[in-house]
Design a protein around this motif. Sequence first.
Motif, mmCIF file in Angstrom:
data_model
loop_
_atom_site.group_PDB
_atom_site.id
_atom_site.type_symbol
_atom_site.label_atom_id
_atom_site.label_comp_id
_atom_site.label_asym_id
_atom_site.label_seq_id
_atom_site.Cartn_x
_atom_site.Cartn_y
_atom_site.Cartn_z
ATOM 1 N N SER B 35 -5.889 -1.873 1.939
ATOM 2 C CA SER B 35 -5.745 -0.741 1.020
ATOM 3 C C SER B 35 -4.304 -0.654 0.545
ATOM 4 C CB SER B 35 -6.133 0.543 1.740
ATOM 5 O OG SER B 35 -5.246 0.730 2.823
ATOM 6 N N GLU B 36 -4.093 0.165 -0.478
ATOM 7 C CA GLU B 36 -2.743 0.361 -1.034
ATOM 8 C C GLU B 36 -1.778 0.815 0.046
ATOM 9 O OE1 GLU B 36 -4.012 2.143 -5.342
ATOM 10 O OE2 GLU B 36 -2.036 2.700 -4.548
ATOM 11 N N LEU B 37 -2.249 1.793 0.827
ATOM 12 C CA LEU B 37 -1.403 2.368 1.870
ATOM 13 C C LEU B 37 -0.973 1.317 2.887
ATOM 14 C CD1 LEU B 37 -0.366 5.163 2.228
ATOM 15 C CD2 LEU B 37 -2.241 5.667 3.803
ATOM 16 N N ASP B 38 -1.935 0.526 3.329
ATOM 17 C CA ASP B 38 -1.638 -0.529 4.309
ATOM 18 C C ASP B 38 -0.648 -1.518 3.729
ATOM 19 O OD1 ASP B 38 -4.996 -0.641 5.722
ATOM 20 O OD2 ASP B 38 -3.197 0.506 6.295
ATOM 21 N N PHE B 39 -0.835 -1.855 2.451
ATOM 22 C CA PHE B 39 0.067 -2.813 1.807
ATOM 23 C C PHE B 39 1.480 -2.252 1.788
ATOM 24 C CE2 PHE B 39 0.810 -6.508 -0.796
ATOM 25 C CZ PHE B 39 1.852 -6.160 -1.649
ATOM 26 N N GLN B 40 1.597 -0.992 1.399
ATOM 27 C CA GLN B 40 2.922 -0.375 1.324
ATOM 28 C C GLN B 40 3.588 -0.345 2.696
ATOM 29 O OE1 GLN B 40 1.660 3.206 -0.595
ATOM 30 N NE2 GLN B 40 2.795 2.731 -2.462
ATOM 31 N N ASP B 41 2.788 0.028 3.699
ATOM 32 C CA ASP B 41 3.340 0.055 5.061
ATOM 33 C C ASP B 41 3.820 -1.323 5.494
ATOM 34 O OD1 ASP B 41 0.943 2.495 6.356
ATOM 35 O OD2 ASP B 41 2.845 2.713 5.263
ATOM 36 N N SER B 42 3.022 -2.348 5.122
ATOM 37 C CA SER B 42 3.368 -3.708 5.568
ATOM 38 C C SER B 42 4.675 -4.177 4.962
ATOM 39 C CB SER B 42 2.269 -4.690 5.193
ATOM 40 O OG SER B 42 1.029 -4.228 5.622
ATOM 41 N N ILE B 43 4.873 -3.911 3.658
ATOM 42 C CA ILE B 43 6.081 -4.474 3.053
ATOM 43 C C ILE B 43 7.300 -3.592 3.300
ATOM 44 C CG2 ILE B 43 4.896 -5.794 1.278
ATOM 45 C CD1 ILE B 43 5.484 -3.663 -0.716
ATOM 46 N N HIS B 44 7.019 -2.385 3.748
ATOM 47 C CA HIS B 44 8.127 -1.476 4.025
ATOM 48 C C HIS B 44 9.093 -2.074 5.039
ATOM 49 C CE1 HIS B 44 10.071 2.403 3.948
ATOM 50 N NE2 HIS B 44 10.085 2.442 5.273
ATOM 51 N N VAL B 45 8.517 -2.785 6.046
ATOM 52 C CA VAL B 45 9.359 -3.358 7.119
ATOM 53 C C VAL B 45 10.303 -4.443 6.603
ATOM 54 C CG1 VAL B 45 7.717 -2.877 8.937
ATOM 55 C CG2 VAL B 45 7.618 -5.049 7.745
ATOM 56 N N LEU B 46 10.020 -4.954 5.383
ATOM 57 C CA LEU B 46 10.878 -6.017 4.870
ATOM 58 C C LEU B 46 12.210 -5.455 4.365
ATOM 59 C CD1 LEU B 46 8.101 -7.947 2.941
ATOM 60 C CD2 LEU B 46 9.209 -8.654 5.053
ATOM 61 N N GLY B 47 12.222 -4.138 4.162
ATOM 62 C CA GLY B 47 13.488 -3.517 3.788
ATOM 63 C C GLY B 47 13.909 -3.710 2.359
ATOM 64 N N PHE B 48 12.944 -3.862 1.456
ATOM 65 C CA PHE B 48 13.313 -3.988 0.044
ATOM 66 C C PHE B 48 13.497 -2.611 -0.573
ATOM 67 C CE2 PHE B 48 12.966 -8.291 0.339
ATOM 68 C CZ PHE B 48 11.695 -8.830 0.385
ATOM 69 N N SER B 49 14.026 -2.622 -1.790
ATOM 70 C CA SER B 49 14.232 -1.348 -2.489
ATOM 71 C C SER B 49 12.881 -0.765 -2.894
ATOM 72 C CB SER B 49 15.078 -1.586 -3.729
ATOM 73 O OG SER B 49 14.331 -2.341 -4.664
ATOM 74 N N ASP B 50 12.859 0.532 -3.132
ATOM 75 C CA ASP B 50 11.628 1.212 -3.536
ATOM 76 C C ASP B 50 11.042 0.616 -4.802
ATOM 77 O OD1 ASP B 50 12.086 4.659 -2.443
ATOM 78 O OD2 ASP B 50 11.004 2.936 -1.587
ATOM 79 N N GLU B 51 11.943 0.309 -5.721
ATOM 80 C CA GLU B 51 11.479 -0.234 -7.014
ATOM 81 C C GLU B 51 10.765 -1.560 -6.794
ATOM 82 O OE1 GLU B 51 14.539 -0.239 -10.064
ATOM 83 O OE2 GLU B 51 13.371 -1.836 -11.034
ATOM 84 N N LEU B 52 11.352 -2.415 -5.916
ATOM 85 C CA LEU B 52 10.757 -3.723 -5.630
ATOM 86 C C LEU B 52 9.412 -3.532 -4.957
ATOM 87 C CD1 LEU B 52 11.146 -6.708 -5.896
ATOM 88 C CD2 LEU B 52 12.355 -6.735 -3.727
ATOM 89 N N ASN B 53 9.345 -2.582 -4.013
ATOM 90 C CA ASN B 53 8.079 -2.338 -3.315
ATOM 91 C C ASN B 53 6.993 -1.933 -4.306
ATOM 92 O OD1 ASN B 53 9.180 -2.941 -0.887
ATOM 93 N ND2 ASN B 53 9.424 -0.846 -0.180
ATOM 94 N N LYS B 54 7.394 -1.073 -5.262
ATOM 95 C CA LYS B 54 6.409 -0.630 -6.263
ATOM 96 C C LYS B 54 5.920 -1.821 -7.086
ATOM 97 C CE LYS B 54 7.575 3.840 -7.510
ATOM 98 N NZ LYS B 54 8.514 4.631 -8.085
ATOM 99 N N LEU B 55 6.861 -2.693 -7.461
ATOM 100 C CA LEU B 55 6.503 -3.895 -8.235
ATOM 101 C C LEU B 55 5.527 -4.776 -7.472
ATOM 102 C CD1 LEU B 55 9.782 -5.104 -9.924
ATOM 103 C CD2 LEU B 55 7.565 -4.912 -11.035
ATOM 104 N N LEU B 56 5.839 -4.965 -6.177
ATOM 105 C CA LEU B 56 4.985 -5.824 -5.355
ATOM 106 C C LEU B 56 3.582 -5.240 -5.252
ATOM 107 C CD1 LEU B 56 7.428 -6.865 -2.476
ATOM 108 C CD2 LEU B 56 6.386 -8.363 -4.176
ATOM 109 N N LEU B 57 3.524 -3.914 -5.052
ATOM 110 C CA LEU B 57 2.213 -3.266 -4.945
ATOM 111 C C LEU B 57 1.411 -3.471 -6.227
ATOM 112 C CD1 LEU B 57 0.225 -1.437 -3.445
ATOM 113 C CD2 LEU B 57 1.397 0.539 -4.423
#
Lengths: 151, 156
Positions: B35-57
Motif C-alpha cells: 500500500s501507499e503507506l507501507d511504501f512511504q514507511d519503507s523509503i522513509h528509512v533511506l533518509g531522502f528529502s520529502d520531495e524525493l519521497n513524494k516523487l518515488l511514491l
Amino acid sequence: ILDDPDLKDIDPTVLKHCHAAAATCILEAGKQKADLSAISTCLEDCKLDKERIEQFCTEYQKNKDALEILLGSIGRSPLHITDVSWRLEYQIKSNQLHKTYQPSYLVTLNVENSDSGSHPDVSFSCTMEQLQDLVGKLKDAAKSLERATQM
Amino acid sequence: CAFLKGKLNVAVDTIQHGVEGLMYLLTESSKLMISELDFQDSIHVLGFSDELNKLLLQLYLDNRREIRSILGELAPKLPSYHSLEWRLDVQLASRSLRQQIKPAVTLKLHLNQNEDQTARVLQTDPSTLLHLIQQLEQALGEMKTNHCRRIVRNMK
C-alpha cells in the motif's frame, strides 16, 4: 484358415487363393455398397451354383453393416477429439508476483490418432473470458450443424 | 550512463547502482503490491528529502500496474488459448468406401506459448462437439458456485 481341421485335406495354396478371392469380392462389394442382386449377378457370372450364391448373400447381409463401419473408419484424418477435461484454479501468487488472485482454467482435449493409436493430448490454459469465447465459437459450429441437417 | 555522468558529474558505478536500486525498489514493491503507506514507511528509512519521497511514491503508483503485468509473464505456464476457427465438413466417399455421409467438424486451435503462436488442426464428430460444449459450460458455471465465491471472497 490353414489351421482349420475341416479344411486340412485341401491344398493350402488353393485354400489361400479361395480366401483371397472371397475377401476381395466381399471388400469390393462393401466398398461399392453393392446390393444383393448385383452380387448375385456377379457370382452367377463366376459360375457358382444357386445354393452357394444364396449362402454367400445371406452371410454377406448379416455382416454388411459391420463391414461398412470398418471400411468407413479406414483413412487419414486430422487428430480426432474424443473428450475434454478441465481444471479450475485460483492463482494466489508466484515467486515473481504476489497477490495475483485470478481464476484460470486448464483445459485438456483428449485426442486420438487413428494411425498410430497414440494419444497426443492438447492442453492449454485460458481465462474465463477466453473460455467463454471458445464455448461461444463451438456453439456457433453446433448451431450451423443443426441448420445444415434441416436443409 | 556516460551522458548522465557528464550531466551530473558522478561516477558511472554510482549511476549504475542508483538505477539498479531504483529497479529493485519498484519491482519488489509492485510484486508485493504494497500500500501507499507501507511504501512511504519503507523509503522513509533511506533518509531522502520529502520531495524525493513524494516523487518515488508517484513513480511507484504510476508504474506498478505495468510492472505487475510484466512480472506476470515470468511465471511458469502452459500454452494459452488465443482463438478458434471451425469448419463443417461432410465426407462423401473415401478410397475404402463409397457413398458415405459422414459429418465432421474441423477445428483450428490457435495457441500462444512464449510469444510463439502455434495452430493445431483437430477434428471431431457432431456428438462429441455437443459433449464438449456441455462439459465446458459446466466448467464456466463453476466460478459462480457458492464454494468458489466463498474462496474468492476470503482470499482478498
